[in-house]
Design a protein around this motif. Structure first.
Motif, short mmCIF file in Angstrom:
data_model
loop_
_atom_site.label_atom_id
_atom_site.label_comp_id
_atom_site.label_asym_id
_atom_site.label_seq_id
_atom_site.Cartn_x
_atom_site.Cartn_y
_atom_site.Cartn_z
N ILE A 293 42.81 43.68 44.01
CA ILE A 293 44.18 44.04 44.40
C ILE A 293 44.20 45.20 45.40
CG2 ILE A 293 45.31 43.13 42.32
CD1 ILE A 293 45.28 45.99 41.17
N ASN A 294 43.01 45.72 45.72
CA ASN A 294 42.94 46.69 46.81
C ASN A 294 41.53 46.65 47.42
OD1 ASN A 294 41.23 48.88 45.54
ND2 ASN A 294 42.96 48.94 44.11
N HIS B 88 44.42 32.14 35.09
CA HIS B 88 44.40 33.49 35.66
C HIS B 88 44.13 34.50 34.55
CE1 HIS B 88 45.97 32.13 39.56
NE2 HIS B 88 46.38 31.13 38.81
N PHE C 239 40.70 32.30 37.96
CA PHE C 239 40.89 33.46 38.83
C PHE C 239 40.83 34.72 37.96
CE2 PHE C 239 42.61 29.91 41.06
CZ PHE C 239 42.35 30.16 42.40
N LEU D 23 51.60 42.77 35.90
CA LEU D 23 51.04 41.71 36.75
C LEU D 23 51.21 40.35 36.07
CD1 LEU D 23 49.54 40.75 39.27
CD2 LEU D 23 47.38 41.34 38.14
N PHE E 118 44.31 40.21 47.05
CA PHE E 118 45.74 39.92 47.03
C PHE E 118 46.47 41.15 46.50
CE2 PHE E 118 49.76 38.00 46.03
CZ PHE E 118 49.90 37.07 47.05
N PRO E 119 47.45 41.64 47.24
CA PRO E 119 48.08 42.91 46.85
C PRO E 119 49.03 42.74 45.66
CG PRO E 119 49.20 42.00 48.75
CD PRO E 119 48.04 41.10 48.48
N LEU E 120 49.26 43.84 44.98
CA LEU E 120 50.29 43.82 43.94
C LEU E 120 51.64 43.55 44.60
CD1 LEU E 120 49.37 46.85 41.65
CD2 LEU E 120 48.80 44.44 41.37
N VAL F 112 39.69 38.13 42.15
CA VAL F 112 40.79 38.58 43.01
C VAL F 112 40.93 40.09 42.89
CG1 VAL F 112 43.24 38.30 43.58
CG2 VAL F 112 41.98 36.40 42.53
N TRP G 84 41.53 38.45 37.90
CA TRP G 84 42.25 39.51 38.62
C TRP G 84 41.66 40.86 38.22
CZ3 TRP G 84 46.53 38.82 42.02
CH2 TRP G 84 46.93 37.49 42.17
N ASN H 255 39.99 50.53 39.05
CA ASN H 255 39.11 51.08 40.11
C ASN H 255 38.03 51.95 39.48
OD1 ASN H 255 41.69 50.57 41.97
ND2 ASN H 255 39.90 50.82 43.27
N LEU I 147 53.32 37.41 37.94
CA LEU I 147 52.70 36.10 38.18
C LEU I 147 53.49 34.99 37.48
CD1 LEU I 147 48.88 36.94 37.75
CD2 LEU I 147 50.02 36.30 39.88
#
Lengths: 189, 176
Positions: free
Chosen positions: B146-147, B97, B117, B19, B170-172, B144, B119, B123, B23
């Motif tokens: 990612i899912n 970020h 931000f 990631l 925001f998705p991967l 942010v 990220w 999970n 980015l």
């Protein structure tokens, strides 16, 4: 021979490996003994690593597993490995970067959900296995008709590929995060 | 050229590091200069060479534990970055970020910026949420996900009222 590859560091937070060892055992009981799993990743947790070894030994499938014990970039994998199937752990339908890269590299990628509490919306998609039974069934299908099943997995993977490329709206959104003070709508690459 | 700062704890082969890479490459493609700040880790790792080839700046230093008399140059560098990010981050970088909620403790009080931000890259199935609620108390920060599952997990674990910061999804992605 069916070669399954698992790209993941061997660590506590990725410890979904016992399911795969159990599958090897169940397959063996069904007479399918030519399935090999290669774990590709650095061993961060000797405990998790030892647990996999012990379980494989207990279930008499030690000869069906191997470890690289280090991370290897996908581009540097041997052709023999690349030609195998890549099992990627997912959270429901969420696929992490290893899955995305696996598809992008053209590898036959099978997604295995590790959070059983989540609803499965991809139940009829061949490359998504929501349960251990479904993953086992898919491996049996590969064993019975490798060419056709591989073709179906590849087709399924290809359909997914576009999802991971940013469209212009998403590019603008990301740019807005990077440059929150700017008007960036016309500055996309 | 406008600049952003991307913060992580390492550059080994891994999802969080990928990631960082995506980015940084996206930023570069859009004429934004990314600086990648790797904290508390001086090892040369997988992505170091890749970033060097792409002419993306990687800085390895410490911000929290600065004392390092055995390595005075590293200590001076730490002091420089500590002061820079404490007092000048807002004027140098457009945004900051931070990859992974597990890295917030490294920057929460050391990198002062109006647009941070965070990220979220794990999970609940990977371990329990043990992040302090104070991570989410700044209305200027943005969390942010990612899912969608993460949004639900955060709500279930902390309750909606805990989040004073903004939250987004925001998705991967992979760059072209």
């Amino acid at each position: 021979m069916i070669n399954l590859n698992v790209i993941s560091r061997i660590a506590e937070d990725k410890n979904y490996f016992p399911d795969l060892i159990k599958i090897l055992h169940l397959l063996k009981n069904k007479g399918i003994t030519d399935v090999q799993i290669l774990f590709i990743g650095t061993v961060y947790s000797p405990k998790v690593y030892q647990n996999i070894m012990d379980m494989a030994s207990r279930l008499n499938v030690s000869s069906n597993i191997a470890f690289t014990e280090k991370s290897i970039p996908m581009s540097e994998l041997s052709d023999e490995i690349k030609n195998g199937y890549f099992i990627n752990f997912t959270i429901g339908e969420f696929t992490g970067f290893s899955g995305l890269e696996s598809i992008k590299n053209g590898f036959k990628t099978i997604f295995y959900n590790i959070d059983k509490s989540l609803k499965n919306e991809c139940d009829n998609v061949i490359a998504y296995c929501h349960t251990r039974d479904k993953l086992m069934d898919l491996i049996i299908n590969i064993s019975q008709n490798q060419a056709l099943t591989s073709e179906e997995i590849t087709a399924c993977n290809q359909k997914m590929l576009n999802r991971f490329i940013l469209n212009s709206a998403m590019k603008r959104e990301l740019l807005a995060m990077m440059l929150p003070k700017s008007n960036h709508s016309d500055k996309l690459a | 050229m406008r600049k952003i700062l991307i913060v992580n704890g390492g550059l080994v082969i891994g999802g969080a590091e990928k990631l960082v890479h995506e980015l940084a490459v996206f930023a570069q493609q859009n004429k934004i200069a990314p600086t990648i700040l790797i904290l508390d880790n001086y090892n040369q790792e997988y992505y170091d060479l890749i970033f060097k080839q792409k002419k993306i700046r990687v800085v390895r230093t410490r911000l929290n534990v600065i004392k390092n008399f055995r390595a005075p140059l590293k200590m001076l560098r730490s002091i420089y970055w500590r002061l820079k990010l404490k007092f000048l981050a807002n004027s140098i970088y457009e945004s900051v970020h931070v990859i992974g909620l597990y890295n917030i403790y490294r920057v929460k009080d050391t990198v002062n910026h109006d647009h941070r931000f965070y990220w979220h890259v794990t999970n609940a199935a990977q371990g329990t949420y043990n992040f302090p609620e104070t991570y989410f108390d700044n209305p200027d920060d943005t969390l942010v996900c990612i899912n969608q599952y993460q949004l639900n997990e955060l709500d279930t674990h902390y309750g909606n009222a805990v989040f004073k910061c903004k939250r987004g999804l925001f998705p991967l992605f992979l760059n072209d």
